[in-house]
Design an enzyme around this catalytic site. Structure first.
Site, PDB file in Angstrom:
ATOM      1  N   ASN A   1      -4.325  22.917 -63.820  1.00 57.52           N
ATOM      2  CA  ASN A   1      -5.431  22.802 -63.024  1.00 57.52           C
ATOM      3  C   ASN A   1      -5.094  22.628 -61.340  1.00 57.52           C
ATOM      4  O   ASN A   1      -4.575  23.721 -61.209  1.00 57.52           O
ATOM      5  CB  ASN A   1      -6.115  21.515 -63.307  1.00 57.52           C
ATOM      6  CG  ASN A   1      -5.643  20.026 -63.546  1.00 57.52           C
ATOM      7  OD1 ASN A   1      -4.554  19.848 -64.334  1.00 57.52           O
ATOM      8  ND2 ASN A   1      -6.027  19.187 -62.916  1.00 57.52           N
ATOM      9  N   ASP A   2      -5.293  21.771 -60.781  1.00 59.08           N
ATOM     10  CA  ASP A   2      -5.294  21.905 -59.311  1.00 59.08           C
ATOM     11  C   ASP A   2      -4.338  22.713 -58.653  1.00 59.08           C
ATOM     12  O   ASP A   2      -3.012  22.081 -59.108  1.00 59.08           O
ATOM     13  CB  ASP A   2      -5.538  20.608 -58.647  1.00 59.08           C
ATOM     14  CG  ASP A   2      -6.619  19.396 -59.337  1.00 59.08           C
ATOM     15  OD1 ASP A   2      -7.209  20.022 -60.152  1.00 59.08           O
ATOM     16  OD2 ASP A   2      -6.558  18.203 -58.779  1.00 59.08           O
TER      17      ASP A   2
ATOM     18  N   TYR B   1       0.046  13.254 -60.267  1.00 58.51           N
ATOM     19  CA  TYR B   1      -1.311  13.628 -59.980  1.00 58.51           C
ATOM     20  C   TYR B   1      -1.212  14.574 -58.621  1.00 58.51           C
ATOM     21  O   TYR B   1      -0.169  14.881 -58.018  1.00 58.51           O
ATOM     22  CB  TYR B   1      -2.154  12.840 -60.108  1.00 58.51           C
ATOM     23  CG  TYR B   1      -2.944  12.462 -61.288  1.00 58.51           C
ATOM     24  CD1 TYR B   1      -2.351  12.882 -62.342  1.00 58.51           C
ATOM     25  CD2 TYR B   1      -3.982  11.745 -61.411  1.00 58.51           C
ATOM     26  CE1 TYR B   1      -2.840  12.793 -63.823  1.00 58.51           C
ATOM     27  CE2 TYR B   1      -4.498  11.371 -62.893  1.00 58.51           C
ATOM     28  CZ  TYR B   1      -3.934  11.891 -63.943  1.00 58.51           C
ATOM     29  OH  TYR B   1      -4.460  11.875 -65.052  1.00 58.51           O
TER      30      TYR B   1
ATOM     31  N   ARG C   1      -6.897   8.687 -54.716  1.00 59.68           N
ATOM     32  CA  ARG C   1      -5.869   9.730 -55.030  1.00 59.68           C
ATOM     33  C   ARG C   1      -5.985  11.064 -54.163  1.00 59.68           C
ATOM     34  O   ARG C   1      -6.543  11.147 -53.505  1.00 59.68           O
ATOM     35  CB  ARG C   1      -5.854  10.085 -56.727  1.00 59.68           C
ATOM     36  CG  ARG C   1      -6.971  10.701 -57.207  1.00 59.68           C
ATOM     37  CD  ARG C   1      -7.073  11.163 -58.382  1.00 59.68           C
ATOM     38  NE  ARG C   1      -8.282  11.309 -59.190  1.00 59.68           N
ATOM     39  CZ  ARG C   1      -9.165  10.459 -59.817  1.00 59.68           C
ATOM     40  NH1 ARG C   1      -8.645   9.206 -59.717  1.00 59.68           N
ATOM     41  NH2 ARG C   1     -10.049  10.746 -60.435  1.00 59.68           N
ATOM     42  N   ASP C   2      -5.023  11.826 -54.522  1.00 62.69           N
ATOM     43  CA  ASP C   2      -5.010  13.163 -54.174  1.00 62.69           C
ATOM     44  C   ASP C   2      -4.802  13.302 -52.596  1.00 62.69           C
ATOM     45  O   ASP C   2      -5.400  13.871 -51.735  1.00 62.69           O
ATOM     46  CB  ASP C   2      -6.184  14.010 -54.225  1.00 62.69           C
ATOM     47  CG  ASP C   2      -6.386  13.704 -55.976  1.00 62.69           C
ATOM     48  OD1 ASP C   2      -5.598  13.647 -56.663  1.00 62.69           O
ATOM     49  OD2 ASP C   2      -7.511  14.141 -56.138  1.00 62.69           O
TER      50      ASP C   2
ATOM     51  N   GLU D   1     -12.761  13.860 -55.010  1.00 63.16           N
ATOM     52  CA  GLU D   1     -11.405  14.118 -55.331  1.00 63.16           C
ATOM     53  C   GLU D   1     -10.880  15.018 -54.340  1.00 63.16           C
ATOM     54  O   GLU D   1     -11.661  15.865 -53.619  1.00 63.16           O
ATOM     55  CB  GLU D   1     -11.551  14.775 -56.860  1.00 63.16           C
ATOM     56  CG  GLU D   1     -11.871  13.744 -57.647  1.00 63.16           C
ATOM     57  CD  GLU D   1     -11.284  14.260 -59.255  1.00 63.16           C
ATOM     58  OE1 GLU D   1     -10.787  13.392 -60.025  1.00 63.16           O
ATOM     59  OE2 GLU D   1     -11.867  15.427 -59.533  1.00 63.16           O
TER      60      GLU D   1
HETATM   61  C1  FRU Z   1      -8.960  17.122 -59.976  1.00 63.51           C
HETATM   62  C2  FRU Z   1      -8.229  15.840 -60.480  1.00 63.51           C
HETATM   63  C3  FRU Z   1      -7.489  15.203 -59.410  1.00 63.51           C
HETATM   64  C4  FRU Z   1      -6.219  14.628 -60.087  1.00 63.51           C
HETATM   65  C5  FRU Z   1      -5.827  15.861 -60.891  1.00 63.51           C
HETATM   66  C6  FRU Z   1      -5.221  15.193 -62.184  1.00 63.51           C
HETATM   67  O1  FRU Z   1      -9.165  18.052 -60.681  1.00 63.51           O
HETATM   68  O2  FRU Z   1      -8.812  15.362 -61.398  1.00 63.51           O
HETATM   69  O3  FRU Z   1      -8.091  14.080 -58.775  1.00 63.51           O
HETATM   70  O4  FRU Z   1      -5.211  14.199 -59.139  1.00 63.51           O
HETATM   71  O5  FRU Z   1      -6.876  16.439 -61.271  1.00 63.51           O
HETATM   72  O6  FRU Z   1      -4.903  16.391 -63.100  1.00 63.51           O
END
Ligand code: FRU
Length: 457
Positions: A24-25, A85, A153-154, A206
């Site tokens: 993912n991200d 994360y 987060r993030d 996010e």
């Molecule tokens: C966005 C998210 C972030 C988190 C990550 C976890 O897609 O939900 O907020 O850090 O993915 O994989």
């Protein structure tokens, strides 16, 4: 690692994908020691992502030749035991500093919103991009303002006038999205500065970002909980930037409610920006989205999702940001053809055209790209080919040109110099596709693929 799956049908040639499992991200995007570094949320052993994410790592000297060095950060301390994360990177004194969220889910009867979840900001350093130092927790839930829920987060970290700043995305206890700003002199001790929120902008923000383009400040974020409408926020979660934010040193300033979406397609979320060595501001997104109704047939083959092509950002007078494929991708262009009417072509390809009026481009009789009365549509007219994807639209004030980059299983459309962008996954049966064009004459380039070496697992 199953090497067969690296040559399988639908394997991308112009996009970074997980060697196996789930992506993912994008995380920790940077230029460090003569290389671009692209980290990403990775679950090599869980095709559906699961909770316990790690960071995978790609590096490249030029955005075209890539090396996957492996899984470089895994959940292995109590403070990140349920997932490494998303986060970011910053270079200081020839060392790369990474900041990410250590996710913790307590065992028990919790809602994981107001209780039961730990969200730690963790700092690690590396001198080569893949061997990591010991992890240090720099912020934990008790360091966040009282009105925050457990969802914080993030971290995105940057430097300005000799001071380091961090922006974090959060959800308040009364379900409003917000961002928190922190400040540091040494990247180790962080002081809380300010919270920004906004009415009617969802329950959780996010992956925030804070960056400059041509001396103008922007805040980017991926809000959850915006109402889905026909022409706006068409996906389950959104992603965009606020036009023209102004901050003073003490963070007083204005934060405009003018939210611009980055991408109007089906598959786009959680982008991050960074500065290339020549000063260009580059954005990379996840070409996917969480909790959506669509599926990806690659999951049955052992992997799922990819990142977008890196996009250069530039600014118009009114603050609007244009996104265009990084110019490095032009070097992959091969044979050039003119498309008139109908043509079979091998993927990947790059199509460009001037637009003089309404037009339609249909790929394999199943995916239609259509401009009609100032509205651009991306539609799976053969719904079965969309795997849950149906129709997306964007209202175009004007549309003077179009560029389409089609890879083995995706399409990215750039309209009017990059003012509107639409991304989707697209899974054709064969590597040759049939393009039918009506109302438009296009130039079509065959594209050579990037070179991707997989080391590590
Ligand atoms: C966005 C998210 C972030 C988190 C990550 C976890 O897609 O939900 O907020 O850090 O993915 O994989």
């Amino acid at each position: 690692m199953n090497s067969k799956s690296l040559n399988a049908k639908w394997r991308q040639k112009l996009h970074l994908e997980p060697p196996i499992g789930w992506l993912n991200d994008p995380n920790g995007l940077c230029w460090f020691q003569g290389k671009y570094h692209v980290y990403f949320q990775y679950a090599s052993d869980d095709i559906n992502g699961g909770v316990k994410k790690s960071w995978g790592h790609y590096q490249s000297p030029d955005m075209i030749h890539w090396e996957f060095t492996g899984t470089v950060l895994v959940p292995d301390i109590p403070e990140d035991r349920d997932g490494v994360y998303s986060g970011s990177a910053i270079v200081k004194d020839d060392t790369l500093h990474l900041f990410y969220t250590g996710n913790v889910k307590e065992k028990g009867d919790y809602d994981y919103i107001l209780s039961g979840r730990g969200a730690n900001v963790i700092h690690v350093t590396t001198n080569d991009g893949h061997h990591m130092s010991e992890k240090k927790v720099v912020l934990k839930n008790s360091d966040y303002p009282d009105y925050c829920s457990c969802h914080v987060r993030d971290p995105k970290v940057w430097q300005e006038n000799g001071i380091y700043y961090m922006i974090l995305g959060a959800r308040t206890r009364d379900d409003k999205g917000c961002v928190l700003f922190y400040r540091s002199h040494d990247l180790e001790t962080w002081e809380y500065e300010k919270t920004y929120d906004m009415p009617k902008m969802g329950y959780m923000w996010e992956c925030p970002d804070c960056f400059m383009v041509d001396g103008h400040r922007y805040i980017g974020l991926s809000p959850q909980g915006l109402p889905q409408e026909t022409e706006k926020n068409q996906n389950v979660f959104s992603s965009g930037y606020f036009l023209n934010c102004h901050f003073n040193d003490n963070f007083s300033g204005s934060f405009h409610s003018n939210f611009q979406e980055w991408d109007y397609g089906f598959d786009f979320y959680a982008p991050q920006t960074f500065e290339a060595p020549d000063g260009r501001r580059i954005l990379i997104g996840w070409m996917g989205i969480g909790d959506s109704a669509y599926t990806n047939p690659t999951a049955a083959l052992g992997w799922q999702h990819c990142l977008t092509i890196p996009r250069e950002l530039s600014r118009l007078e009114d603050g609007t940001l244009l996104q265009n494929p990084m110019k490095e991708y032009d070097s992959l262009r091969g044979e050039k053809m003119t498309l008139k009417g109908e043509q079979k072509i091998l993927l990947p390809f790059d199509l460009t055209a001037q637009v003089t009026g309404d037009f339609e481009i249909v790929i394999n009789n199943s995916l239609t790209l259509r401009l009609q009365e100032n509205m651009f549509y991306m539609e799976f007219n053969d719904r079965s080919m969309g795997y849950g994807r149906t129709i997306r639209r964007v209202r175009t004030k004007q549309c003077r040109d179009i560029r389409v980059i089609a890879d083995m299983s995706s399409i990215e459309v750039y309209l009017d110099g990059g003012r509107y962008v639409m991304s989707t996954r697209f899974y054709p049966d064969e590597e040759h596709v049939l393009i039918k064009a009506d109302g438009i004459n296009a130039e079509l380039y065959k594209m050579n693929g990037m070179e991707v070496r997989i080391n590590g697992e």
